[in-house]
Design an enzyme around this catalytic site. Structure first.
Site, short mmCIF file in Angstrom:
data_model
loop_
_atom_site.label_atom_id
_atom_site.label_comp_id
_atom_site.label_asym_id
_atom_site.label_seq_id
_atom_site.Cartn_x
_atom_site.Cartn_y
_atom_site.Cartn_z
N TYR A 1 1.04 -1.21 0.30
CA TYR A 1 0.06 -0.03 -0.13
C TYR A 1 0.93 1.29 0.00
O TYR A 1 1.71 1.35 0.82
CB TYR A 1 -0.83 0.26 1.19
CG TYR A 1 -2.32 0.02 0.93
CD1 TYR A 1 -2.82 1.01 0.19
CD2 TYR A 1 -3.35 -1.01 0.85
CE1 TYR A 1 -4.24 1.13 -0.43
CE2 TYR A 1 -4.67 -1.14 0.41
CZ TYR A 1 -5.07 0.06 -0.07
OH TYR A 1 -6.36 -0.03 -0.50
N ASP B 1 -6.08 13.97 -25.42
CA ASP B 1 -5.98 12.44 -24.94
C ASP B 1 -5.38 11.64 -26.25
O ASP B 1 -5.98 11.34 -27.32
CB ASP B 1 -7.34 12.09 -24.68
CG ASP B 1 -7.47 10.64 -24.43
OD1 ASP B 1 -6.60 9.83 -24.45
OD2 ASP B 1 -8.67 10.37 -24.10
N LYS C 1 -2.07 0.64 -25.31
CA LYS C 1 -2.61 0.40 -26.62
C LYS C 1 -1.42 0.47 -27.74
O LYS C 1 -0.43 -0.42 -27.10
CB LYS C 1 -3.48 1.70 -27.00
CG LYS C 1 -5.00 1.37 -26.08
CD LYS C 1 -5.84 2.52 -26.50
CE LYS C 1 -7.35 2.45 -25.63
NZ LYS C 1 -8.19 3.53 -25.55
C1 LIG Z 1 -9.25 3.82 -24.71
C2 LIG Z 1 -9.10 5.23 -24.65
C3 LIG Z 1 -9.74 5.78 -23.18
C4 LIG Z 1 -10.10 5.09 -22.08
O1 LIG Z 1 -9.19 4.04 -21.59
P1 LIG Z 1 -9.62 3.02 -20.53
O2 LIG Z 1 -8.31 2.36 -20.07
O3 LIG Z 1 -10.18 1.84 -21.65
O4 LIG Z 1 -10.49 3.68 -19.64
C5 LIG Z 1 -9.75 7.14 -23.18
N1 LIG Z 1 -9.36 7.90 -24.30
C6 LIG Z 1 -9.08 7.32 -25.54
C7 LIG Z 1 -9.04 8.47 -26.53
C8 LIG Z 1 -9.35 5.89 -25.74
O5 LIG Z 1 -9.07 5.51 -26.89
#
Ligand SMILES: *Cc1c(COP(=O)(O)O)cnc(C)c1O
Length: 425
Positions: A51, A197, A226
């Site tokens: 933790y 993002d 990703k």
């Molecule tokens: C995949 C994605 C997310 C969210 O990610 P999670 O890990 O599934 O919550 C946020 N923004 C964009 C642009 C994404 O492609």
């Protein structure tokens, strides 16, 4: 996994079956990837036992001197990879990372602009079913109806009219490059925060295959699982100082970096997942190697060849192609819906996801398109000639979807291809 096999054969068998599924199929979902054994080992380590609420050097629990070193390594490597001033590596995933940014920059019911879901934005970019659309006022922007591209003049006009406090740039289903500099200029003109993002394209950004948003943004988030090819999770990069502090946070004592950290913990999270954060550090080290640049180049090459192959078979691609890792196929002229195509392709071992196309006349659970991407198959070592074959498989399967024999033959070809590119032994 000898111990697991004995202790819990049910879960052990599920993991083995899923591994077989992953190796015996062609996974074309653009948000997925395969992590290295090294990343898996760090994730499966005893670091999960600790933790460590707080940040390196400022924890609410004792015994964190060693954990501090792991988190600091993750931070330093992320800074080097993206050239950013401040990084928080604790977000559990992309959506919570975005939530922390919204809470840091906006107050409930403040206005922001984000790319509409139907045009390639993410749920957290203002969809009414997400916290982002429920708690904040989203003015969506769209792609141009004719070109299906972002229309920066239209976005600028809307920004001048609506005076948003934040402009969000980023994509989950947009097959072209994003001009973050243009977004940055629009945001500056209306004194809005610019938040990018880059969940989908982070690996391409890290490898200089896509313009980096970092010089043009106040805050940048990305998932780590990703194109970046790390464990499931996310990071938040930000400037240290707050450009619009006096305008928007006159009574706050924190600078931008502190605001972000404070909104991750204690704002929305408790203890960080130290095993995952160590695995993020491992993935960042991998992404800093020269081979990662080669890998990212190959992702883009592969996507372009797959796109050409499909267009050669008469498929219409949104924007007529791609210049990143993904493409959107509009199936309207093939008289099949995205949902039906997903099922047909699944039968032959090709995994894709149904997806809306811009201004889709159909509903999101049965849209007009499918979305394909190449990051995962590129990790398996596939190159241009395999992409060409995969385009042929997809075209043939959709054309002969009523013919069980033809489908079975293509499935056998898919299996044979998979056997040549085994990633996990
Ligand atoms: C995949 C994605 C997310 C969210 O990610 P999670 O890990 O599934 O919550 C946020 N923004 C964009 C642009 C994404 O492609």
């Amino acid at each position: 996994m000898k111990t697991l096999k004995e202790a819990d054969p049910e879960i052990y068998n599920i993991i083995q079956r899923e591994k077989q599924r992953q190796m015996n199929g062609l996974e074309l979902i653009p948000s997925e990837n395969l992590v290295s054994e090294a990343v898996l080992e760090a994730m499966g380590s005893i670091l999960t036992n600790k933790y460590s609420e707080g940040y390196p050097g400022k924890r609410y629990y004792g015994g964190n001197a060693i954990i501090d070193q792991a988190e600091t390594l993750a931070i330093e490597r992320a800074k080097q990879l993206f050239g950013c001033e401040h990084v928080n590596v604790q977000p559990l995933s992309g959506s919570p990372a975005n939530m922390a940014v919204f809470f840091a920059l906006l107050n409930p019911s403040d206005t922001f602009m984000g790319l509409d879901l139907s045009c390639g934005g993410h749920l957290t970019h203002g969809s009414p079913v997400s916290f982002s659309g429920k708690l904040f006022k989203c003015i969506p922007y769209f792609v141009d109806k004719e070109t299906e591209l972002l229309d920066y003049d239209a976005i600028k006009k809307a920004a001048i009219k609506e005076k948003p406090k934040m402009i969000l740039s980023g994509l989950t289903a947009y097959p072209r490059k994003i001009d973050f500099k243009a977004f940055g200029e629009i945001a500056e003109e209306v004194e809005a925060y610019h938040f990018a993002d880059i969940a989908h394209i982070a690996g391409l950004v890290a490898a200089d295959m896509h313009q980096s948003p970092v010089p043009y943004c106040d805050v940048v988030t990305t998932t780590t699982h990703k194109t970046l090819r790390g464990p499931r999770g996310a990071i938040i990069m930000s400037l240290t100082e707050d450009r619009y502090h006096d305008k928007y946070h006159s009574d706050a004592t924190k600078n931008l970096a502190q605001l972000i950290d404070f909104n991750v913990f204690p704002g929305i999270q408790g203890g960080p997942h130290d095993h995952t954060n160590a695995a993020k550090a491992v993935a960042f080290k991998e992404a800093l190697q020269p081979q990662f640049k080669e890998y990212s180049k190959q992702i883009v090459k592969n996507a372009s060849v797959l796109a050409d192959s499909l267009m050669g078979h008469g498929f219409r691609l949104v924007t007529n192609g791609t210049d990143n890792h993904l493409m959107l196929v509009d199936l309207t002229n093939k008289n099949i819906s995205g949902k039906e195509a997903e099922v047909v392709l699944d039968e032959i071992g090709i995994i894709v996801n149904k997806n809306t196309i811009p201004y889709d006349p159909r509903k999101p659970f049965d849209p007009s398109g499918i979305r394909l991407g190449t990051p995962l198959l590129t990790t398996r070592g596939m190159k241009e000639s395999e992409m060409k074959s995969i385009g042929d498989f997809i075209a043939k399967a959709i054309e002969h979807r009523q013919d069980k024999n033809i489908l079975e033959n293509i499935h056998n070809d898919v299996l044979a291809l998979c056997k040549r590119f085994v990633f996990y032994k």
